[in-house]
Design a protein around this motif. Sequence first.
Motif, short mmCIF file in Angstrom:
data_model
loop_
_atom_site.label_atom_id
_atom_site.label_comp_id
_atom_site.label_asym_id
_atom_site.label_seq_id
_atom_site.Cartn_x
_atom_site.Cartn_y
_atom_site.Cartn_z
N ASP A 109 0.90 -1.33 -0.08
CA ASP A 109 -0.05 0.10 -0.15
C ASP A 109 0.67 1.29 -0.21
O ASP A 109 1.90 1.37 0.69
CB ASP A 109 -0.84 0.05 1.24
CG ASP A 109 -1.84 1.34 1.23
OD1 ASP A 109 -2.94 1.12 0.75
OD2 ASP A 109 -1.49 2.19 1.95
N LEU A 110 0.34 2.26 -0.65
CA LEU A 110 0.97 3.55 -0.96
C LEU A 110 0.40 4.54 0.14
O LEU A 110 -0.79 4.75 0.02
CB LEU A 110 1.37 4.20 -2.25
CG LEU A 110 2.12 5.53 -2.35
CD1 LEU A 110 3.44 5.52 -1.84
CD2 LEU A 110 1.84 6.03 -3.78
N ASN A 111 1.11 5.12 1.14
CA ASN A 111 0.50 6.01 2.05
C ASN A 111 0.47 7.62 1.42
O ASN A 111 1.30 7.93 1.25
CB ASN A 111 1.25 6.30 3.31
CG ASN A 111 0.51 7.20 4.37
OD1 ASN A 111 0.28 8.26 4.08
ND2 ASN A 111 0.44 6.62 5.59
N LEU A 112 -0.80 7.88 1.24
CA LEU A 112 -0.86 9.21 0.53
C LEU A 112 -1.84 10.06 1.52
O LEU A 112 -2.67 10.90 1.08
CB LEU A 112 -1.55 9.40 -0.76
CG LEU A 112 -0.83 8.86 -1.88
CD1 LEU A 112 -1.59 8.49 -3.37
CD2 LEU A 112 0.59 9.45 -2.03
N GLY A 113 -1.74 9.77 2.74
CA GLY A 113 -2.67 10.31 3.71
C GLY A 113 -2.05 10.95 5.22
O GLY A 113 -2.68 11.45 5.93
N CYS A 114 -0.66 10.37 5.46
CA CYS A 114 -0.41 10.54 6.70
C CYS A 114 -0.27 12.19 6.86
O CYS A 114 0.18 13.04 6.22
CB CYS A 114 1.42 10.24 6.98
SG CYS A 114 2.26 10.37 8.51
N PRO A 115 -0.64 12.53 8.17
CA PRO A 115 -0.89 13.98 8.50
C PRO A 115 0.10 14.46 9.54
O PRO A 115 0.13 15.57 9.67
CB PRO A 115 -2.18 14.09 9.28
CG PRO A 115 -2.43 12.75 10.01
CD PRO A 115 -1.68 11.81 8.95
N GLN A 116 1.26 13.53 9.91
CA GLN A 116 2.00 13.99 10.76
C GLN A 116 3.19 14.82 10.34
O GLN A 116 3.24 15.06 9.24
CB GLN A 116 2.66 12.81 11.41
CG GLN A 116 1.65 11.84 12.20
CD GLN A 116 2.37 10.61 13.05
OE1 GLN A 116 3.37 10.74 13.32
NE2 GLN A 116 1.34 9.65 13.10
N GLU A 117 3.64 15.62 11.38
CA GLU A 117 4.74 16.48 11.10
C GLU A 117 6.01 16.17 10.33
O GLU A 117 6.63 16.93 9.50
CB GLU A 117 5.31 17.05 12.38
CG GLU A 117 6.20 18.35 12.12
CD GLU A 117 5.68 19.60 11.61
OE1 GLU A 117 6.26 20.60 11.13
OE2 GLU A 117 4.17 19.92 11.68
#
Length: 356
Positions: A109-117
Amino acid sequence: MALPDLTYIAAPMIKQSDAPFRLLTQRHGATLAYTQMLDPHKLLEDRDYLEFHQRDLTIGRDAGNETDGSVVVQLCGNDPEIIVQAGKKIQGLCSGIGGLTESTAKFLDLNLGCPQEHAREGHYGGYLLAKKDWPLVQTIGKQHVILVSAMSHLLQPPTSVKLRLCPSSSPPSSTVEFATLLEQAGASWVTLHARHVSARRRRQGAADLDVVRTLKAALRVPVVSNGNVRTWEDVQRNKEETQADGIMVGETLLGNPCIFANVIPDPVQVSLEYLEICKELPDIATHKTIETHVRHFIEFQCSRRPWYNKFRTALPACEGIHDIEHLLRTKVTRWRGKAALKNHDACTDDLEYTTD
């Protein structure tokens, strides 16, 4: 390769999606579980990091024989070449290197949503969709397509994508248009956490399930909905409202790993079951991870009990699994006004609702 059962999914969570926890959730209803988001640069450059996560996948696979054991390995980044090289490290493990004959990382899976700094600083995850990037929307879109296309065509396991809503400054239809590009690039399924990216507030507002429903109607590949789940009833309501192919749950699962079985477990018993899995799968979850899981299990139902602060103080003083077990079987059990537990393994029959 056939796609996994997407009905009930344990979300990727940093330092919390360890193999023992994944197995616990799959024992109690999860049909699929994600690893935490892995850094492709570290997989390529840090041998200890690579071996730790290879061990997590290998031992987790072997222990998963009692369940389907399907696992999605999530990668992040903005460089197609680096991501593909890192994927091949995991794919190589899948293909039989080191004597393995069955798939370990069955899906990527490719992460296109991580909101962290750290994602903002590294310009990956949800920050590939940041407002400042919209003047270059076509280039960014192409880059995403390249990332997904490279993964789907150069790696053997099916590749999915998990994303958030496109920035609020863009048209509401942008998320659906963008997901369509990802589908065309080869994504096998798309998971939408229908909130905007925020480093300060990971759950800024409720998830917009209307967008999930619109996305489901627009795509041919399966769509998974992530967000707005606190109870089993929420799982059912989310599925009805969105018509999604599956429901992904994250933080609520940390407190109740049995939510997909429509069970509220006794917090001590489910903690002991998790600890037993950790003993069966040694050196996979760190002591800090184990401690955090147990705290979540107890906190979920008992945070307002007068003894909870005593538990929060005693837990960090434990030096290993056996100390945590002793704390749960003796002090916590006495604080709850129950008879001390005998030294027996937690089992499914113990997982009953408690009004403690």
